[in-house]
Write a protein that holds these residues in place. Sequence first.
Motif, PDB file in Angstrom:
ATOM      1  N   LEU A 177     -38.746 -96.904 -39.409  1.00 37.41           N
ATOM      2  CA  LEU A 177     -38.491 -97.595 -40.528  1.00 37.41           C
ATOM      3  C   LEU A 177     -39.886 -97.964 -41.599  1.00 37.41           C
ATOM      4  CD1 LEU A 177     -36.719 -99.306 -42.406  1.00 37.41           C
ATOM      5  CD2 LEU A 177     -37.112-101.249 -40.652  1.00 37.41           C
ATOM      6  N   GLY A 178     -40.810 -98.338 -40.608  1.00 32.83           N
ATOM      7  CA  GLY A 178     -42.027 -98.787 -41.292  1.00 32.83           C
ATOM      8  C   GLY A 178     -42.836 -97.865 -41.784  1.00 32.83           C
ATOM      9  N   THR A 179     -42.884 -96.670 -41.467  1.00 34.46           N
ATOM     10  CA  THR A 179     -43.517 -95.087 -41.827  1.00 34.46           C
ATOM     11  C   THR A 179     -42.727 -94.805 -43.292  1.00 34.46           C
ATOM     12  OG1 THR A 179     -44.148 -94.538 -39.630  1.00 34.46           O
ATOM     13  CG2 THR A 179     -44.281 -92.961 -41.195  1.00 34.46           C
ATOM     14  N   ALA A 180     -41.503 -94.657 -43.096  1.00 33.40           N
ATOM     15  CA  ALA A 180     -40.756 -94.279 -44.183  1.00 33.40           C
ATOM     16  C   ALA A 180     -40.926 -95.260 -45.482  1.00 33.40           C
ATOM     17  CB  ALA A 180     -39.295 -94.437 -43.838  1.00 33.40           C
ATOM     18  N   ILE A 181     -40.924 -96.704 -45.214  1.00 35.16           N
ATOM     19  CA  ILE A 181     -41.200 -97.344 -46.275  1.00 35.16           C
ATOM     20  C   ILE A 181     -42.492 -97.304 -46.873  1.00 35.16           C
ATOM     21  CG2 ILE A 181     -41.374 -99.963 -46.888  1.00 35.16           C
ATOM     22  CD1 ILE A 181     -39.152-100.514 -44.947  1.00 35.16           C
ATOM     23  N   GLN A 182     -43.627 -97.175 -46.189  1.00 37.34           N
ATOM     24  CA  GLN A 182     -44.773 -97.065 -46.621  1.00 37.34           C
ATOM     25  C   GLN A 182     -45.090 -95.646 -47.384  1.00 37.34           C
ATOM     26  OE1 GLN A 182     -48.131 -97.308 -43.801  1.00 37.34           O
ATOM     27  NE2 GLN A 182     -49.800 -97.269 -45.231  1.00 37.34           N
ATOM     28  N   ASN A 183     -44.547 -94.701 -46.704  1.00 39.30           N
ATOM     29  CA  ASN A 183     -44.848 -93.251 -47.319  1.00 39.30           C
ATOM     30  C   ASN A 183     -44.044 -93.016 -48.492  1.00 39.30           C
ATOM     31  OD1 ASN A 183     -46.634 -92.798 -45.562  1.00 39.30           O
ATOM     32  ND2 ASN A 183     -45.567 -91.500 -44.292  1.00 39.30           N
ATOM     33  N   ALA A 184     -42.627 -93.822 -48.506  1.00 38.91           N
ATOM     34  CA  ALA A 184     -41.754 -93.362 -49.609  1.00 38.91           C
ATOM     35  C   ALA A 184     -42.476 -93.876 -50.855  1.00 38.91           C
ATOM     36  CB  ALA A 184     -40.384 -94.183 -49.599  1.00 38.91           C
ATOM     37  N   TYR A 185     -43.109 -94.954 -50.983  1.00 36.01           N
ATOM     38  CA  TYR A 185     -43.998 -95.429 -52.216  1.00 36.01           C
ATOM     39  C   TYR A 185     -45.156 -94.693 -52.665  1.00 36.01           C
ATOM     40  CZ  TYR A 185     -40.531 -99.453 -52.182  1.00 36.01           C
ATOM     41  OH  TYR A 185     -39.438-100.118 -52.242  1.00 36.01           O
ATOM     42  N   ALA A 186     -45.551 -93.708 -51.720  1.00 39.53           N
ATOM     43  CA  ALA A 186     -46.526 -92.816 -51.995  1.00 39.53           C
ATOM     44  C   ALA A 186     -46.253 -91.523 -52.494  1.00 39.53           C
ATOM     45  CB  ALA A 186     -47.545 -92.488 -50.703  1.00 39.53           C
ATOM     46  N   ILE A 187     -44.744 -91.481 -52.857  1.00 42.33           N
ATOM     47  CA  ILE A 187     -44.290 -90.067 -53.126  1.00 42.33           C
ATOM     48  C   ILE A 187     -44.931 -89.748 -54.761  1.00 42.33           C
ATOM     49  CG2 ILE A 187     -42.172 -88.726 -53.992  1.00 42.33           C
ATOM     50  CD1 ILE A 187     -40.703 -90.368 -51.897  1.00 42.33           C
ATOM     51  N   PRO A 188     -45.637 -88.617 -54.736  1.00 43.82           N
ATOM     52  CA  PRO A 188     -46.246 -88.471 -56.115  1.00 43.82           C
ATOM     53  C   PRO A 188     -45.280 -88.458 -57.136  1.00 43.82           C
ATOM     54  CG  PRO A 188     -46.979 -86.737 -54.558  1.00 43.82           C
ATOM     55  CD  PRO A 188     -45.769 -87.744 -53.770  1.00 43.82           C
ATOM     56  N   ARG A 189     -45.830 -89.109 -58.032  1.00 42.24           N
ATOM     57  CA  ARG A 189     -45.004 -89.049 -59.660  1.00 42.24           C
ATOM     58  C   ARG A 189     -45.052 -87.722 -60.227  1.00 42.24           C
ATOM     59  NH1 ARG A 189     -43.223 -92.586 -56.645  1.00 42.24           N
ATOM     60  NH2 ARG A 189     -43.034 -94.728 -57.475  1.00 42.24           N
ATOM     61  N   HIS A 190     -44.468 -87.523 -61.131  1.00 37.54           N
ATOM     62  CA  HIS A 190     -44.140 -86.076 -61.780  1.00 37.54           C
ATOM     63  C   HIS A 190     -44.378 -86.100 -63.169  1.00 37.54           C
ATOM     64  CE1 HIS A 190     -42.709 -82.271 -62.637  1.00 37.54           C
ATOM     65  NE2 HIS A 190     -41.920 -82.097 -61.528  1.00 37.54           N
ATOM     66  N   GLU A 191     -45.375 -84.878 -63.693  1.00 36.80           N
ATOM     67  CA  GLU A 191     -45.975 -84.948 -65.193  1.00 36.80           C
ATOM     68  C   GLU A 191     -44.656 -84.916 -65.997  1.00 36.80           C
ATOM     69  OE1 GLU A 191     -48.196 -81.629 -65.674  1.00 36.80           O
ATOM     70  OE2 GLU A 191     -46.772 -80.102 -64.859  1.00 36.80           O
ATOM     71  N   ASP A 192     -43.368 -84.473 -65.533  1.00 38.63           N
ATOM     72  CA  ASP A 192     -42.549 -84.259 -66.843  1.00 38.63           C
ATOM     73  C   ASP A 192     -41.816 -85.322 -67.177  1.00 38.63           C
ATOM     74  OD1 ASP A 192     -43.142 -81.483 -66.699  1.00 38.63           O
ATOM     75  OD2 ASP A 192     -41.209 -81.012 -65.378  1.00 38.63           O
ATOM     76  N   GLY A 193     -42.283 -86.593 -66.431  1.00 38.99           N
ATOM     77  CA  GLY A 193     -41.379 -87.882 -67.076  1.00 38.99           C
ATOM     78  C   GLY A 193     -41.358 -89.050 -65.843  1.00 38.99           C
ATOM     79  N   MET A 194     -40.679 -90.000 -66.356  1.00 36.98           N
ATOM     80  CA  MET A 194     -40.611 -91.094 -65.382  1.00 36.98           C
ATOM     81  C   MET A 194     -39.773 -90.805 -64.041  1.00 36.98           C
ATOM     82  SD  MET A 194     -38.712 -94.684 -66.448  1.00 36.98           S
ATOM     83  CE  MET A 194     -39.190 -94.435 -68.138  1.00 36.98           C
ATOM     84  N   THR A 195     -40.267 -91.493 -63.156  1.00 41.18           N
ATOM     85  CA  THR A 195     -39.727 -91.540 -61.931  1.00 41.18           C
ATOM     86  C   THR A 195     -39.587 -92.823 -61.058  1.00 41.18           C
ATOM     87  OG1 THR A 195     -41.726 -90.359 -60.785  1.00 41.18           O
ATOM     88  CG2 THR A 195     -39.927 -89.015 -61.504  1.00 41.18           C
ATOM     89  N   ARG A 196     -38.720 -92.992 -60.320  1.00 36.86           N
ATOM     90  CA  ARG A 196     -38.700 -94.306 -59.492  1.00 36.86           C
ATOM     91  C   ARG A 196     -38.133 -94.046 -58.336  1.00 36.86           C
ATOM     92  NH1 ARG A 196     -40.932 -95.810 -63.613  1.00 36.86           N
ATOM     93  NH2 ARG A 196     -40.343 -97.635 -65.093  1.00 36.86           N
TER      94      ARG A 196
END
Length: 426
Positions: free
Chosen positions: A248-267
Amino acid sequence: MAEPIRDRLADVRREFHRYPEPAWREFYTTHRLVEEIREVGVDELAVGTEAYDSDDRMAVPDAEDIEEWSERARERGADPELLDSMEGGNTGVVAVLNRGSGPTVGLRVDIDGLFIEESTDDDHVPVAEEFSSEGDGTMHACGHDSHMTWGLATLEAIAESDFEGTLVVFFQPAEEVSGGGHPMAESRFADDLDYLFAVHVGLDHPTGEVVAGIERPLAMCHVDVTFEGTSAHAGKAPQDGDNAMQALGTAIQNAYAIPRHEDGMTRVNLGWAEAGTSSNVIADFAHIEAEARGETTELMEYMQSRLNRTLETAAEMHGCDVDIDVRSKSPRADSDPELADVVANVARDADGVESVLPAADFGASEDATFLMRRVQENGGLATYLIVGTDHPTSHHTPTFDVDERSLEIGVDVLVESIRSVPGTEA
């Protein structure tokens, strides 16, 4: 004969406000809608599985929870026969008026409440004027009580007008969990729509302001995640455990590190989590409720796939299994400028309207986009308008309320917009 809805807008809205019900449990709400619609008189009235295929629903709660809310509605006086037709949480209504040749126009309003405890402060208007929620931890904190009132009053006004064509009003359940738009869009009632209007109150636009059509709603998916590990004694044999808490802790930390995308807004957001049983036991389960959003449907799917990979990798790293359940989704669909122009032209002449915005960014997600996209893919036009209202605090808060002056404005704009679409003889 009931007093016309148009003459009791505030009373209708306040009754709905008093009895909020959450997604797929809107039993009493549907009962009251049906009572009002029958007074109006329509050519077709479809409830529950008559309105959509139950298998197309998303984010359906468990059967025990559904039955509890059904019994509450029964105790409150809901029609037993109607409740039987909604068995399994198949709530919601579609009403159809056939008024000769002309276009087929849809209007979509949502009907569910939220799991929010309404404020009991004396200066909160529903408390001061005695119509606050009696729904045991639920509240109309997003204005759906106003939306239903608009839907009923618009249906009544069109029934009494010289409108030529067909009007289909979708009283849609389960918007707050993005669960009801898909089945409504897949139903036969959406097959032949030439135009579709969807509507929302407020959204930080003041009383007297109308947005003719939203743009850039975020595509969204809700995900429920369960990690399963192996329990062990945390002091005596921690090496024998596979720690779901660590996954759980690993998933939470790494989810917020997912790279954003140049094509537009992501959340991405992991908004709720629980794990384990005791301080001296290696946790053998963990649960997360998460979401991914994107400026386009493709960007949402990019975020969802990256989130899935993050969750699976976290589970593998800590020797756990993971189950990922996509509870619901909604696509992006923008308002068509041609139909938004109809709304804007009507709104400029409506009493009480002081400002008209041709378009505005939405910035959130909405499952009305399923219906909008269905209409647009079939060659029709759709718009999602906003009727402003002064609200003391934000949507989804315990002290949310609406300025009831916006009720009359909303009815005027919706009725005249429907009567003004190309091909009608108003």
